[in-house]
Design a protein around this motif. Structure first.
Motif, PDB file in Angstrom:
ATOM      1  N   THR A   1       0.820  -1.209   0.000  1.00 23.29           N
ATOM      2  CA  THR A   1       0.000   0.000   0.000  1.00 23.29           C
ATOM      3  C   THR A   1       0.856   1.262   0.000  1.00 23.29           C
ATOM      4  O   THR A   1       0.317   2.371  -0.015  1.00 23.29           O
ATOM      5  N   ASP A   2       2.185   1.099   0.044  1.00 22.30           N
ATOM      6  CA  ASP A   2       3.080   2.253  -0.069  1.00 22.30           C
ATOM      7  C   ASP A   2       3.596   2.315  -1.516  1.00 22.30           C
ATOM      8  O   ASP A   2       2.952   1.804  -2.430  1.00 22.30           O
ATOM      9  N   ARG A   3       4.765   2.897  -1.742  1.00 20.65           N
ATOM     10  CA  ARG A   3       5.281   3.085  -3.096  1.00 20.65           C
ATOM     11  C   ARG A   3       6.139   1.906  -3.572  1.00 20.65           C
ATOM     12  O   ARG A   3       6.808   1.996  -4.597  1.00 20.65           O
ATOM     13  N   SER A   4       6.098   0.813  -2.869  1.00 17.25           N
ATOM     14  CA  SER A   4       6.940  -0.322  -3.227  1.00 17.25           C
ATOM     15  C   SER A   4       6.723  -0.768  -4.676  1.00 17.25           C
ATOM     16  O   SER A   4       7.675  -0.975  -5.432  1.00 17.25           O
ATOM     17  N   GLY A   5       5.470  -0.934  -5.066  1.00 16.97           N
ATOM     18  CA  GLY A   5       5.167  -1.394  -6.421  1.00 16.97           C
ATOM     19  C   GLY A   5       5.651  -0.428  -7.478  1.00 16.97           C
ATOM     20  O   GLY A   5       6.173  -0.843  -8.521  1.00 16.97           O
ATOM     21  N   VAL A   6       5.504   0.860  -7.224  1.00 20.90           N
ATOM     22  CA  VAL A   6       5.946   1.884  -8.180  1.00 20.90           C
ATOM     23  C   VAL A   6       7.454   1.847  -8.348  1.00 20.90           C
ATOM     24  O   VAL A   6       7.984   1.910  -9.476  1.00 20.90           O
ATOM     25  N   ILE A   7       8.180   1.739  -7.248  1.00 24.09           N
ATOM     26  CA  ILE A   7       9.646   1.693  -7.301  1.00 24.09           C
ATOM     27  C   ILE A   7      10.096   0.458  -8.078  1.00 24.09           C
ATOM     28  O   ILE A   7      11.026   0.522  -8.895  1.00 24.09           O
ATOM     29  N   CYS A   8       9.454  -0.675  -7.849  1.00 20.64           N
ATOM     30  CA  CYS A   8       9.799  -1.899  -8.587  1.00 20.64           C
ATOM     31  C   CYS A   8       9.620  -1.697 -10.094  1.00 20.64           C
ATOM     32  O   CYS A   8      10.486  -2.086 -10.893  1.00 20.64           O
ATOM     33  N   ASP A   9       8.492  -1.105 -10.477  1.00 22.17           N
ATOM     34  CA  ASP A   9       8.222  -0.873 -11.897  1.00 22.17           C
ATOM     35  C   ASP A   9       9.257   0.060 -12.514  1.00 22.17           C
ATOM     36  O   ASP A   9       9.662  -0.120 -13.684  1.00 22.17           O
ATOM     37  N   GLN A  10       9.704   1.040 -11.759  1.00 22.26           N
ATOM     38  CA  GLN A  10      10.720   1.961 -12.270  1.00 22.26           C
ATOM     39  C   GLN A  10      12.029   1.241 -12.557  1.00 22.26           C
ATOM     40  O   GLN A  10      12.691   1.495 -13.565  1.00 22.26           O
ATOM     41  N   TYR A  11      12.408   0.324 -11.686  1.00 19.65           N
ATOM     42  CA  TYR A  11      13.637  -0.440 -11.906  1.00 19.65           C
ATOM     43  C   TYR A  11      13.502  -1.386 -13.093  1.00 19.65           C
ATOM     44  O   TYR A  11      14.478  -1.626 -13.823  1.00 19.65           O
ATOM     45  N   ALA A  12      12.314  -1.922 -13.295  1.00 23.10           N
ATOM     46  CA  ALA A  12      12.115  -2.837 -14.429  1.00 23.10           C
ATOM     47  C   ALA A  12      12.307  -2.124 -15.755  1.00 23.10           C
ATOM     48  O   ALA A  12      12.701  -2.751 -16.763  1.00 23.10           O
ATOM     49  N   LEU A  13      12.068  -0.815 -15.778  1.00 23.27           N
ATOM     50  CA  LEU A  13      12.238  -0.045 -17.014  1.00 23.27           C
ATOM     51  C   LEU A  13      13.703   0.178 -17.370  1.00 23.27           C
ATOM     52  O   LEU A  13      14.038   0.394 -18.541  1.00 23.27           O
ATOM     53  N   ILE A  14      14.597   0.117 -16.357  1.00 19.40           N
ATOM     54  CA  ILE A  14      16.003   0.421 -16.629  1.00 19.40           C
ATOM     55  C   ILE A  14      16.889  -0.818 -16.627  1.00 19.40           C
ATOM     56  O   ILE A  14      18.076  -0.723 -16.951  1.00 19.40           O
ATOM     57  N   ASP A  15      16.340  -1.976 -16.254  1.00 22.31           N
ATOM     58  CA  ASP A  15      17.144  -3.204 -16.236  1.00 22.31           C
ATOM     59  C   ASP A  15      16.276  -4.351 -16.743  1.00 22.31           C
ATOM     60  O   ASP A  15      15.299  -4.748 -16.090  1.00 22.31           O
ATOM     61  N   HIS A  16      16.635  -4.884 -17.916  1.00 27.69           N
ATOM     62  CA  HIS A  16      15.813  -5.919 -18.555  1.00 27.69           C
ATOM     63  C   HIS A  16      15.795  -7.225 -17.760  1.00 27.69           C
ATOM     64  O   HIS A  16      14.944  -8.094 -18.002  1.00 27.69           O
ATOM     65  N   ARG A  17      16.693  -7.378 -16.803  1.00 28.03           N
ATOM     66  CA  ARG A  17      16.735  -8.606 -16.004  1.00 28.03           C
ATOM     67  C   ARG A  17      15.664  -8.621 -14.914  1.00 28.03           C
ATOM     68  O   ARG A  17      15.424  -9.661 -14.287  1.00 28.03           O
ATOM     69  N   ILE A  18      15.006  -7.497 -14.702  1.00 30.56           N
ATOM     70  CA  ILE A  18      14.041  -7.379 -13.607  1.00 30.56           C
ATOM     71  C   ILE A  18      12.623  -7.635 -14.106  1.00 30.56           C
ATOM     72  O   ILE A  18      12.160  -7.019 -15.063  1.00 30.56           O
TER      73      ILE A  18
END
Length: 333
Positions: A40-57
């Protein structure tokens, strides 16, 4: 080569540090599966941001179901040959994945690698050590493993590398029936399918202790008793595959520890006296007999608890433990 699975729930203050530690690994042939367990915090958003910059995520968003359910979802989407787990609030050295992978491929027919780890509190540190050894997956080998190391200390999913094929072919998942020790239960059910198990003295994982961890909580009687039953069943399957004194001794020790959690749970929830007695009476004679034989009290008080419990003098036991609870509440209030 490796799928790294991390369950995440409301952990925004830890995510960047943990992901960056894994992105900086000397071993680069991995996929990082971040399972957002209904945060319910920003955890999901932060994860999605990292997935955009690293194809391994890879990021998986799901309804909240607990760490076991999140790890299972990670297993479902994993595609690599090997699987390992990391907790979002822990620390891994840069060589964590490389050392796990090397231990796996440098020895013949290895199906599980277990490495050392460091447990860290605010003011103290403890190193859990292992020998450099390879154990054959037969009666003698697995019993020797249980003789050489305290497997309870190494029950967590971290510091291990599993073969995904074994997990999938044998339908091994983290059980929803157990909260405390669900990772230990997973390990116990995985072991019978191993040709060889490798233990390593390498220590690249720091398990950071926090207040309110699962291991320090006691849940409802129903939850704790389901956990006891699940772990007992899994251990029974292991002992059927590898009968022997050392595994049986560890089974007895583990069941005693969990039985004590079950007894504690009767007084951690607001059960009526009638319900507390019903809970006592629902405990299997098998666990009571095991407690009588294998629990060795360290105090006179616990000697009395053992005496009353194992002779099913539940009314007297309830009076004693409830009185202690009331006195402790008055003392601390």
């Amino acid at each position: 080569m490796v799928s790294v699975i991390i369950p995440i729930y409301n952990a925004e203050k830890y995510i960047e540090s943990c992901i960056n530690q894994l992105r900086d690994q000397t071993f680069v042939h991995f996929e990082l599966i971040l399972v957002d367990d209904g945060s319910t915090d920003r955890s999901g958003v932060i994860c999605d941001q990292y997935a955009l910059i690293d194809h391994r995520i890879k990021v998986v968003h799901k309804k909240n179901g607990g760490a076991s359910d999140a790890r299972n979802k990670g297993i479902d989407v994993a595609s690599a040959e090997y699987i390992c787990f990391v907790d979002i609030d822990d620390f891994v050295e840069k060589s964590y994945l490389a050392e796990l992978y090397n231990d796996f491929i440098n020895y013949s027919n290895i199906d599980l690698v277990i490495q050392c780890f460091i447990q860290k509190w605010d003011k103290k540190t403890k190193v859990y050590k292992l020998p450099n050894n390879t154990y054959i997956g037969n009666i003698s080998g697995i019993n020797n493993l249980f003789l050489d190391i305290d497997i309870n200390d190494f029950g967590g999913p971290y510091c291990k590398l599993f073969r995904r094929k074994i997990i999938e072919e044998n339908h091994i998942r983290f059980s929803s029936n157990i909260i405390y020790g669900e990772d230990y239960d997973f390990l116990i059910r995985y072991m019978p399918f191993c040709r060889h198990i490798r233990t390593s003295s390498v220590s690249n994982y720091i398990y950071l202790m926090h207040q309110g961890s699962v291991s320090s909580k006691i849940y409802s009687f129903e939850q704790e008793y389901r956990g006891l039953s699940q772990l007992s069943m899994s251990y029974g399957q292991l002992m059927n595959c590898f009968p022997g004194e050392h595994i049986k001794n560890k089974f007895n020790e583990t069941i005693v520890v969990y039985t004590r959690r079950v007894l504690d749970s009767i007084y951690r929830s607001k059960y009526s006296r009638r319900q507390r007695i019903i809970n006592y009476k629902s405990i299997s004679n098998f666990y009571i007999a095991n407690f009588r034989k294998n629990f060795h009290p360290a105090s006179n008080f616990m000697f009395v608890v053992k005496f009353l419990f194992t002779r099913k003098m539940f009314n007297a036991l309830d009076f004693l433990l409830y009185l202690r609870l009331v006195l402790l509440q008055k003392l601390y209030n």
